[in-house]
Design a protein around this motif. Structure first.
Motif, PDB file in Angstrom:
ATOM      1  N   TYR A 172     -52.862  65.969  -0.830  1.00 16.80           N
ATOM      2  CA  TYR A 172     -53.045  67.271  -0.191  1.00 16.80           C
ATOM      3  C   TYR A 172     -53.532  68.361  -1.132  1.00 16.80           C
ATOM      4  N   TRP A 173     -53.619  68.050  -2.388  1.00 13.56           N
ATOM      5  CA  TRP A 173     -54.270  68.992  -3.294  1.00 13.56           C
ATOM      6  C   TRP A 173     -55.621  68.434  -3.736  1.00 13.56           C
ATOM      7  N   GLU A 175     -42.844  60.216  -8.545  1.00 12.57           N
ATOM      8  CA  GLU A 175     -43.785  59.378  -7.819  1.00 12.57           C
ATOM      9  C   GLU A 175     -44.151  59.989  -6.470  1.00 12.57           C
ATOM     10  N   LYS A 176     -43.165  60.484  -5.774  1.00  5.09           N
ATOM     11  CA  LYS A 176     -43.456  61.079  -4.472  1.00  5.09           C
ATOM     12  C   LYS A 176     -44.265  62.360  -4.638  1.00  5.09           C
ATOM     13  N   ARG A 177     -43.953  63.116  -5.662  1.00  2.00           N
ATOM     14  CA  ARG A 177     -44.721  64.346  -5.919  1.00  2.00           C
ATOM     15  C   ARG A 177     -46.175  63.992  -6.198  1.00  2.00           C
ATOM     16  N   TYR A 178     -46.357  62.935  -6.945  1.00  3.13           N
ATOM     17  CA  TYR A 178     -47.708  62.494  -7.250  1.00  3.13           C
ATOM     18  C   TYR A 178     -48.463  62.152  -5.962  1.00  3.13           C
ATOM     19  N   LEU A 219     -41.631  70.444  -3.514  1.00  2.00           N
ATOM     20  CA  LEU A 219     -42.256  69.556  -4.488  1.00  2.00           C
ATOM     21  C   LEU A 219     -41.320  69.268  -5.655  1.00  2.00           C
ATOM     22  N   GLU A 267     -45.080  56.529   3.101  1.00  2.00           N
ATOM     23  CA  GLU A 267     -44.381  57.505   2.261  1.00  2.00           C
ATOM     24  C   GLU A 267     -44.904  58.913   2.525  1.00  2.00           C
ATOM     25  N   PHE A 280     -47.937  63.175  -2.924  1.00  2.00           N
ATOM     26  CA  PHE A 280     -48.191  64.353  -2.087  1.00  2.00           C
ATOM     27  C   PHE A 280     -49.338  65.193  -2.654  1.00  2.00           C
ATOM     28  N   ILE A 281     -49.293  65.410  -3.945  1.00  2.00           N
ATOM     29  CA  ILE A 281     -50.310  66.273  -4.549  1.00  2.00           C
ATOM     30  C   ILE A 281     -51.680  65.590  -4.536  1.00  2.00           C
ATOM     31  N   ARG A 282     -51.675  64.302  -4.822  1.00  2.00           N
ATOM     32  CA  ARG A 282     -52.981  63.622  -4.812  1.00  2.00           C
ATOM     33  C   ARG A 282     -53.596  63.680  -3.424  1.00  2.00           C
TER      34      ARG A 282
END
Lengths: 186, 396
Positions: free
Chosen positions: A144-145, A135-138, A129, A167, A140-142
């Protein structure tokens, strides 16, 4: 009321802690529960259970980030409830889609617990992460979290659903490659 | 591991990151639009030849005015579904990371110029190492992994900022594409010392690389069908390799183009020799991205690559292209016939390489002129100054 004050209410065993938590984070928790459960009644119960869990956990715990502390609880409670209900019926959930996506990363087979150090694994995931752009972290987290729907993520960040899906697929592939390279046989 | 376990495990993701994701990352498109508007205005000014600051020939070689920051975005894979996505990305990194390179004075304020670097990007085999917005241009520089050289593509001579961004996006998204495009070839030597041609192109939505002995390209230009065994790396294994046997009759191809050139200009590809430089020899002529042509010349000490970009000039009109000497510098191979109609737009000094970018007045065609030499200052500085003076005067 700021988070420090709310946490102090818990520490003081002041029942206003629940009301203040609900006022500030009720919608936040409900949103997470709804993403997973797609059912208002179930979501509300999980949110109430979240407050109870928080009440029991604080003290001795003193969360540095109250929102994610609560979010983690409601996420776990909602997912447990989802699994219990999912054994009885299907359909209408975002979670099956998310789980299908996650099956691209893991074998979806039973593994011997001892073979995987969960702390190390989450460390790898966090390192993954950290290496991502904001942006990519956002994204992924949105997904899968918070278990957000792709459409909602796309709307929130001004992208098309297709772009977000593509993405996310790339990110899953990267995560899988990273874990595989580091010897995780998931 | 079961997928449910992974989902639970992901619940342990770093709390700070989770907290940060409560809000979407900032996007600064409006800032870009301002920049675009300024760039468009600048380009319009260039097009009419007014209000542009040109560099005086008396000035010393241009030094970077702004500090260089070279960065790399490791682990990045870029995907731009729209011009806005690209714009957002550019601006995000411009704002957040200060990962810009303001090396090139431009005709207006430096806000109109930004340069960023990012590795590991399509097209296959080549890394996009630089994206630069300057005025109404966007330049993408690719590194050839086989020889470490760079090749640049200039996009967007149009005065519509959105259009050039869309053009840029079309490069990022190589698929789907109809026909064969993005054709590059690079000569080299293999391990045994045999001259080879390394070819890259995209066709029908797939990317291809091929390495073939250089002598085959000559034979292929004769139009024959050869029993060529190639070392190829097709990304679509179902691709019809008859192209390499000279059988393909659709689209353009390097052999076909060279065949046409040779047919029209048999023997040496010598053009009129300019006063300042002797022994100009045309080394190659190839079609690049988006209808551009790259002409290679060699002087005794210097190699000059003339890269002419024009979406109005396509390969299927190659004959017409070659027959327009005054407009495209064919009859007079020095750049003078080119620069007589050219607005000098920008000079970039890379130490061992000088890049001039300009506009051909009238039709707005952009061109870049790369003068590469180990030390162009000592060898060709005088020539450069003479070139520049002429450019400058013509631009005035």
């Amino acid at each position: 009321m700021d988070d420090t004050a709310i946490v102090q209410l818990y520490w003081d065993r002041n029942e206003n802690a629940i009301a203040e938590t609900s006022a500030k984070y009720g919608h936040y928790c409900t949103s997470i529960a709804m993403h997973i459960l797609q059912d208002h009644e179930d979501a509300e119960e999980c949110v109430n259970d979240t407050y109870l869990n928080a009440w029991n956990a604080i003290p001795p715990h003193r969360p540095a980030l109250l929102s994610t502390f609560l979010g983690k609880i409601v996420r776990n409670l909602s997912f447990n409830r989802y699994k219990a209900k999912h054994s009885r019926k299907r359909g209408g959930y975002e979670i099956p889609l998310i789980l299908d996506e996650l099956s691209e990363i893991v074998s979806d087979r039973e593994t011997v617990e001892d073979q995987i150090d969960r702390n190390e694994l989450i460390g790898e995931i966090n390192a993954f992460l950290a290496a991502l752009s904001a942006e990519k972290r956002y994204l992924f987290i949105r997904r899968y979290w918070y278990a957000d729907a792709v459409a909602d993520i796309a709307k929130s960040c001004g992208k098309t659903e297709n772009a977000v899906s593509v993405e996310l697929g790339r990110l899953r592939g990267k995560l899988r490659s990273r874990l595989t390279e580091r010897g995780y046989d998931l | 591991m079961k997928k449910e376990e992974l989902f639970e495990l992901l619940g342990e993701m770093d709390e700070t990151a989770v907290k940060a994701a409560e809000q979407p990352p900032a996007r600064k498109r409006s800032t870009l639009r301002i920049a675009i508007a300024a760039a468009v205005a600048a380009c319009a000014a260039v097009a009419v030849g007014a209000g542009i600051r040109h560099f005086s020939p008396a000035e010393p070689p241009i030094e970077p005015t702004y500090p260089e920051v070279t960065v790399s975005y490791e682990d990045e894979e870029l995907l731009f579904g729209s011009a806005e996505d690209l714009a957002g990305y550019l601006i995000e990194h411009r704002k957040d990371s200060e990962q810009l390179l303001f090396t090139m004075p431009c005709q207006q304020d430096p806000e109109n110029a930004l340069t960023m670097y990012t590795p590991d990007f399509i097209p296959v085999g080549f890394s996009l190492t630089q994206i630069r917005l300057h005025g109404s241009f966007i330049t993408m520089q690719y590194e050839n992994p086989y020889n470490g050289e760079y090749m640049s593509f200039v996009w967007g001579y149009k005065t519509d900022g959105e259009t050039y961004l869309q053009n840029a996006v079309s490069t990022f998204e190589l698929t789907p594409m109809d026909g064969m495009q993005d054709y590059y070839e690079t000569p080299g030597l293999d391990d045994s010392g045999t001259e080879i041609e390394q070819i890259y192109w995209t066709a029908y939505g797939s990317s291809f690389e091929a390495v073939i002995p250089a002598r085959y390209t000559d034979e292929l230009t004769a139009g024959g069908s050869l029993p060529v065994t190639v070392t190829a790396y097709p990304f679509d294994k179902d691709y019809d390799w008859s192209f390499l046997s000279g059988k393909q009759d659709t689209g353009f191809s390097y052999p076909e183009m060279i065949r046409q050139v040779k047919k029209q200009y048999p023997g040496q590809y010598l053009y009129e020799i300019p006063d300042e430089i002797t022994s100009w020899e045309m080394l190659s002529c190839s079609e690049g991205n988006n209808g551009s042509y790259k002409l290679g010349f060699r002087d005794n000490g210097n190699t000059v690559i003339l890269h002419i970009h024009s979406s109005a000039t396509r390969f299927d009109s190659m004959d017409a292209y070659l027959d327009q000497p005054t407009e495209y510098a064919q009859a007079d191979p020095s750049q003078y016939s080119l620069v007589e109609k050219t607005e000098l737009y920008m000079l970039e000094d890379y130490g061992d390489k000088l890049i001039m970018t300009g506009l051909i007045a009238g039709d707005g065609t952009a061109f870049t002129l790369n003068i590469m030499d180990a030390d162009w200052r000592s060898i060709s500085r005088e020539d450069y100054l003479r070139y520049y003076e002429r450019m400058h005067l013509s631009a005035e």
